[in-house]
Design a protein around this motif. Structure first.
Motif, PDB file in Angstrom:
ATOM      1  N   PRO A  31      67.045 -49.098 134.522  1.00 33.84           N
ATOM      2  CA  PRO A  31      68.191 -48.180 134.519  1.00 33.84           C
ATOM      3  C   PRO A  31      67.883 -46.940 135.354  1.00 33.84           C
ATOM      4  CG  PRO A  31      67.623 -48.891 132.288  1.00 33.84           C
ATOM      5  CD  PRO A  31      66.517 -49.348 133.187  1.00 33.84           C
ATOM      6  N   GLY A  32      68.899 -46.407 136.003  1.00 35.21           N
ATOM      7  CA  GLY A  32      68.671 -45.256 136.861  1.00 35.21           C
ATOM      8  C   GLY A  32      68.243 -45.710 138.243  1.00 35.21           C
ATOM      9  N   SER A  33      68.182 -44.770 139.158  1.00 33.06           N
ATOM     10  CA  SER A  33      67.846 -45.089 140.537  1.00 33.06           C
ATOM     11  C   SER A  33      67.033 -43.973 141.150  1.00 33.06           C
ATOM     12  CB  SER A  33      69.126 -45.309 141.351  1.00 33.06           C
ATOM     13  OG  SER A  33      68.847 -45.392 142.730  1.00 33.06           O
ATOM     14  N   ALA A  34      66.166 -44.349 142.086  1.00 31.26           N
ATOM     15  CA  ALA A  34      65.408 -43.343 142.814  1.00 31.26           C
ATOM     16  C   ALA A  34      66.340 -42.446 143.618  1.00 31.26           C
ATOM     17  CB  ALA A  34      64.401 -44.024 143.741  1.00 31.26           C
ATOM     18  N   VAL A  35      67.459 -42.994 144.066  1.00 31.97           N
ATOM     19  CA  VAL A  35      68.417 -42.203 144.847  1.00 31.97           C
ATOM     20  C   VAL A  35      68.951 -41.056 144.004  1.00 31.97           C
ATOM     21  CG1 VAL A  35      70.583 -42.268 146.126  1.00 31.97           C
ATOM     22  CG2 VAL A  35      69.029 -44.222 146.213  1.00 31.97           C
ATOM     23  N   ASP A  36      69.311 -41.340 142.751  1.00 30.26           N
ATOM     24  CA  ASP A  36      69.813 -40.286 141.857  1.00 30.26           C
ATOM     25  C   ASP A  36      68.770 -39.198 141.649  1.00 30.26           C
ATOM     26  OD1 ASP A  36      72.282 -41.543 141.472  1.00 30.26           O
ATOM     27  OD2 ASP A  36      71.434 -42.839 139.913  1.00 30.26           O
ATOM     28  N   ALA A  37      67.517 -39.611 141.430  1.00 32.75           N
ATOM     29  CA  ALA A  37      66.452 -38.637 141.169  1.00 32.75           C
ATOM     30  C   ALA A  37      66.204 -37.764 142.397  1.00 32.75           C
ATOM     31  CB  ALA A  37      65.169 -39.369 140.777  1.00 32.75           C
ATOM     32  N   ILE A  38      66.178 -38.385 143.584  1.00 36.13           N
ATOM     33  CA  ILE A  38      65.950 -37.617 144.818  1.00 36.13           C
ATOM     34  C   ILE A  38      67.125 -36.686 145.094  1.00 36.13           C
ATOM     35  CG2 ILE A  38      65.656 -37.797 147.318  1.00 36.13           C
ATOM     36  CD1 ILE A  38      64.240 -40.479 146.818  1.00 36.13           C
ATOM     37  N   LEU A  39      68.340 -37.195 144.906  1.00 37.93           N
ATOM     38  CA  LEU A  39      69.537 -36.382 145.142  1.00 37.93           C
ATOM     39  C   LEU A  39      69.564 -35.166 144.219  1.00 37.93           C
ATOM     40  CD1 LEU A  39      72.249 -36.121 146.643  1.00 37.93           C
ATOM     41  CD2 LEU A  39      73.291 -37.495 144.825  1.00 37.93           C
ATOM     42  N   GLN A  40      69.236 -35.372 142.967  1.00 37.41           N
ATOM     43  CA  GLN A  40      69.216 -34.261 142.016  1.00 37.41           C
ATOM     44  C   GLN A  40      68.180 -33.221 142.425  1.00 37.41           C
ATOM     45  OE1 GLN A  40      68.283 -35.454 138.015  1.00 37.41           O
ATOM     46  NE2 GLN A  40      69.025 -33.558 137.113  1.00 37.41           N
ATOM     47  N   ARG A  41      67.009 -33.653 142.865  1.00 39.34           N
ATOM     48  CA  ARG A  41      65.974 -32.706 143.270  1.00 39.34           C
ATOM     49  C   ARG A  41      66.402 -31.931 144.525  1.00 39.34           C
ATOM     50  NH1 ARG A  41      59.554 -33.870 143.572  1.00 39.34           N
ATOM     51  NH2 ARG A  41      59.975 -33.860 141.328  1.00 39.34           N
ATOM     52  N   LEU A  42      66.986 -32.630 145.494  1.00 36.75           N
ATOM     53  CA  LEU A  42      67.413 -31.969 146.723  1.00 36.75           C
ATOM     54  C   LEU A  42      68.504 -30.932 146.446  1.00 36.75           C
ATOM     55  CD1 LEU A  42      67.480 -34.996 149.201  1.00 36.75           C
ATOM     56  CD2 LEU A  42      65.863 -33.104 149.184  1.00 36.75           C
ATOM     57  N   GLN A  43      69.420 -31.283 145.555  1.00 38.14           N
ATOM     58  CA  GLN A  43      70.490 -30.345 145.231  1.00 38.14           C
ATOM     59  C   GLN A  43      69.962 -29.115 144.502  1.00 38.14           C
ATOM     60  OE1 GLN A  43      73.268 -32.837 143.105  1.00 38.14           O
ATOM     61  NE2 GLN A  43      74.272 -33.543 144.997  1.00 38.14           N
ATOM     62  N   LYS A  44      68.953 -29.299 143.675  1.00 39.71           N
ATOM     63  CA  LYS A  44      68.335 -28.151 143.004  1.00 39.71           C
ATOM     64  C   LYS A  44      67.616 -27.243 143.996  1.00 39.71           C
ATOM     65  CE  LYS A  44      67.594 -30.001 138.356  1.00 39.71           C
ATOM     66  NZ  LYS A  44      66.566 -30.390 137.340  1.00 39.71           N
ATOM     67  N   ASN A  45      67.140 -27.838 145.088  1.00 35.51           N
ATOM     68  CA  ASN A  45      66.424 -27.059 146.104  1.00 35.51           C
ATOM     69  C   ASN A  45      67.357 -26.437 147.150  1.00 35.51           C
ATOM     70  OD1 ASN A  45      63.964 -27.638 144.902  1.00 35.51           O
ATOM     71  ND2 ASN A  45      63.604 -29.448 146.184  1.00 35.51           N
ATOM     72  N   GLY A  46      68.657 -26.508 146.903  1.00 34.71           N
ATOM     73  CA  GLY A  46      69.605 -25.840 147.787  1.00 34.71           C
ATOM     74  C   GLY A  46      70.304 -26.738 148.778  1.00 34.71           C
ATOM     75  N   ASN A  47      70.047 -28.028 148.752  1.00 40.14           N
ATOM     76  CA  ASN A  47      70.708 -28.961 149.668  1.00 40.14           C
ATOM     77  C   ASN A  47      71.941 -29.567 148.994  1.00 40.14           C
ATOM     78  OD1 ASN A  47      68.719 -28.693 151.736  1.00 40.14           O
ATOM     79  ND2 ASN A  47      67.375 -29.998 150.523  1.00 40.14           N
ATOM     80  N   ALA A  48      72.879 -28.714 148.677  1.00 39.10           N
ATOM     81  CA  ALA A  48      74.042 -29.152 147.908  1.00 39.10           C
ATOM     82  C   ALA A  48      74.971 -30.038 148.716  1.00 39.10           C
ATOM     83  CB  ALA A  48      74.803 -27.932 147.384  1.00 39.10           C
ATOM     84  N   SER A  49      74.872 -29.976 150.032  1.00 40.34           N
ATOM     85  CA  SER A  49      75.809 -30.729 150.868  1.00 40.34           C
ATOM     86  C   SER A  49      75.394 -32.177 151.085  1.00 40.34           C
ATOM     87  CB  SER A  49      75.950 -30.037 152.234  1.00 40.34           C
ATOM     88  OG  SER A  49      74.696 -29.994 152.895  1.00 40.34           O
ATOM     89  N   ILE A  50      74.174 -32.510 150.749  1.00 39.80           N
ATOM     90  CA  ILE A  50      73.697 -33.871 150.987  1.00 39.80           C
ATOM     91  C   ILE A  50      74.392 -34.846 150.043  1.00 39.80           C
ATOM     92  CG2 ILE A  50      71.748 -33.802 149.371  1.00 39.80           C
ATOM     93  CD1 ILE A  50      70.116 -35.252 151.612  1.00 39.80           C
ATOM     94  N   THR A  51      74.694 -36.004 150.540  1.00 36.39           N
ATOM     95  CA  THR A  51      75.436 -36.998 149.760  1.00 36.39           C
ATOM     96  C   THR A  51      74.529 -38.139 149.291  1.00 36.39           C
ATOM     97  OG1 THR A  51      76.018 -38.309 151.711  1.00 36.39           O
ATOM     98  CG2 THR A  51      77.497 -36.488 151.119  1.00 36.39           C
ATOM     99  N   TYR A  52      75.060 -38.903 148.350  1.00 35.17           N
ATOM    100  CA  TYR A  52      74.342 -40.059 147.805  1.00 35.17           C
ATOM    101  C   TYR A  52      74.043 -41.066 148.913  1.00 35.17           C
ATOM    102  CZ  TYR A  52      73.307 -44.015 144.698  1.00 35.17           C
ATOM    103  OH  TYR A  52      72.704 -45.065 144.066  1.00 35.17           O
ATOM    104  N   GLU A  53      75.012 -41.302 149.779  1.00 35.55           N
ATOM    105  CA  GLU A  53      74.841 -42.291 150.848  1.00 35.55           C
ATOM    106  C   GLU A  53      73.752 -41.860 151.829  1.00 35.55           C
ATOM    107  OE1 GLU A  53      77.705 -41.149 149.765  1.00 35.55           O
ATOM    108  OE2 GLU A  53      78.449 -42.969 148.766  1.00 35.55           O
ATOM    109  N   GLN A  54      73.656 -40.560 152.093  1.00 37.77           N
ATOM    110  CA  GLN A  54      72.623 -40.067 153.008  1.00 37.77           C
ATOM    111  C   GLN A  54      71.226 -40.281 152.440  1.00 37.77           C
ATOM    112  OE1 GLN A  54      74.210 -36.042 153.374  1.00 37.77           O
ATOM    113  NE2 GLN A  54      74.714 -36.396 155.547  1.00 37.77           N
ATOM    114  N   VAL A  55      71.076 -39.991 151.156  1.00 38.26           N
ATOM    115  CA  VAL A  55      69.778 -40.209 150.504  1.00 38.26           C
ATOM    116  C   VAL A  55      69.453 -41.695 150.475  1.00 38.26           C
ATOM    117  CG1 VAL A  55      68.469 -39.965 148.348  1.00 38.26           C
ATOM    118  CG2 VAL A  55      69.981 -38.122 149.108  1.00 38.26           C
ATOM    119  N   GLU A  56      70.446 -42.501 150.162  1.00 34.88           N
ATOM    120  CA  GLU A  56      70.244 -43.954 150.099  1.00 34.88           C
ATOM    121  C   GLU A  56      69.779 -44.492 151.452  1.00 34.88           C
ATOM    122  OE1 GLU A  56      72.703 -47.391 147.767  1.00 34.88           O
ATOM    123  OE2 GLU A  56      73.787 -46.267 149.315  1.00 34.88           O
TER     124      GLU A  56
END
Length: 318
Positions: A31-56
């Motif tokens: 359950p869960g995905s590495a994409v979700d974990a990476i996206l959440q970390r990037l958004q916390k670091n100020g990269n709010a504009s990055i999308t799920y598809e870009q991380v994937e």
């Protein structure tokens, strides 16, 4: 012997391939995905504009699973285990940094296990049905039944409560400071040994008793051979094959125990790395560590089989 060793080494390849398939599939089914974990970390670091598809796309998760698997497998044959998603380093380098810690804990645990199991097992065989035999076997069963994480938690809690003593939290390499290094490893190694020694102790006792009923042992007693020589030279030496089998089988238990002990005692080994990587869904790091675990167990099993021939030349290795 040489042909047997070559054949066993060649068999490692399909076995590791099966391990790769199972580990890859299990990680993708979690359950869960590495994409979700990476996206959440990037958004916390100020990269709010990055999308799920870009991380994937960035980590290659937008490709079909079959293509991902064969790409990863092809890199393994090149010696590349991939890069960690979260630690900004290659998996191979991270494993190389962690292996000495896990090996030290495993070797110490194995040494303490044998120092407990073999002498006490021989004592129980020599004093069959005596008070000492009953007491030792009673405590062996008790420690076999206790979960290693519970004993480890008690070893952390009560010294801190009663004596205000806490274990070191910063790892010190052995050659840098042996005393500080051993202060981190002695207690977890003893705990691992106590939970593993029970089965080996009972095995040593059982096989030694079986050998001691043989005619040549009775002849040795009748000739007045000292008990120490009868036990070690005649009885235990001829019961080593089952004991070696149990010792080899306990390696897998040592690996499983290291995951728990390394986390409880803050040891930066492969076990704690796997636990962290699983929580983060760090696919390549988990897969690389599991491959190292699997290869280690296979090599130990090969060494055990070769040891059979060394102990008893009559063993057929073909």
């Amino acid at each position: 012997m040489g042909k047997y060793i070559i054949k066993r080494i060649l068999l490692l390849i399909p076995t590791l391939l099966i391990v790769c398939i199972i580990v890859f599939a299990m990680m993708r089914m979690m359950p869960g995905s590495a994409v979700d974990a990476i996206l959440q970390r990037l958004q916390k670091n100020g990269n709010a504009s990055i999308t799920y598809e870009q991380v994937e796309h960035m980590i290659g998760m937008d490709q079909p699973a079959i293509k991902q698997f064969f790409g990863w497998l092809g890199n393994i044959f090149k010696g590349d285990l991939g890069d960690s998603f979260f630690q900004n380093d290659s998996v191979a380098h991270l494993i190389a940094l962690k292996i000495p810690v896990s090996l030290e804990l495993g070797i110490l645990t194995l040494i303490f296990t044998e120092l407990i199991a073999i002498p006490l097992g021989l004592l129980c065989a020599a004093r069959q049905s005596s008070v000492s035999d009953v007491i030792i076997r009673f405590f062996a069963v008790i420690f076999m039944s206790m979960p290693v994480f519970w004993i480890a938690a008690l070893a952390q809690f009560y010294p801190a409560r009663w004596f205000q003593f806490t274990y070191p939290v910063v790892y010190t390499p052995f050659f840098e400071n042996p005393v500080a290094n051993m202060s981190m490893f002695i207690v977890p190694a003893i705990i691992g040994a106590l939970t593993n020694a029970g089965m080996q102790l009972r095995t040593v006792r059982t096989v030694t008793l079986d050998v001691m009923r043989q005619d040549y042992i009775r002849t040795a007693w009748a000739k007045g051979v000292p008990e120490r020589i009868v036990l070690f030279k005649h009885a235990f030496r001829n019961s080593l094959i089952p004991v070696i089998t149990v010792i080899g089988g306990s390696v897998a238990n040592l690996i499983g125990g290291s995951v728990i002990l390394e986390n409880v005692f803050n040891l930066p080994g492969i076990g704690s790395t796997v636990n962290t990587a699983l929580n983060q869904r760090d696919y390549y790091l988990v897969e690389g560590c599991i491959l190292v675990f699997s290869l280690f167990v296979m090599i130990v099993n090969l060494i055990v089989d070769i040891t059979y021939k060394w102990i008893d030349p009559r063993v057929d290795m073909e």
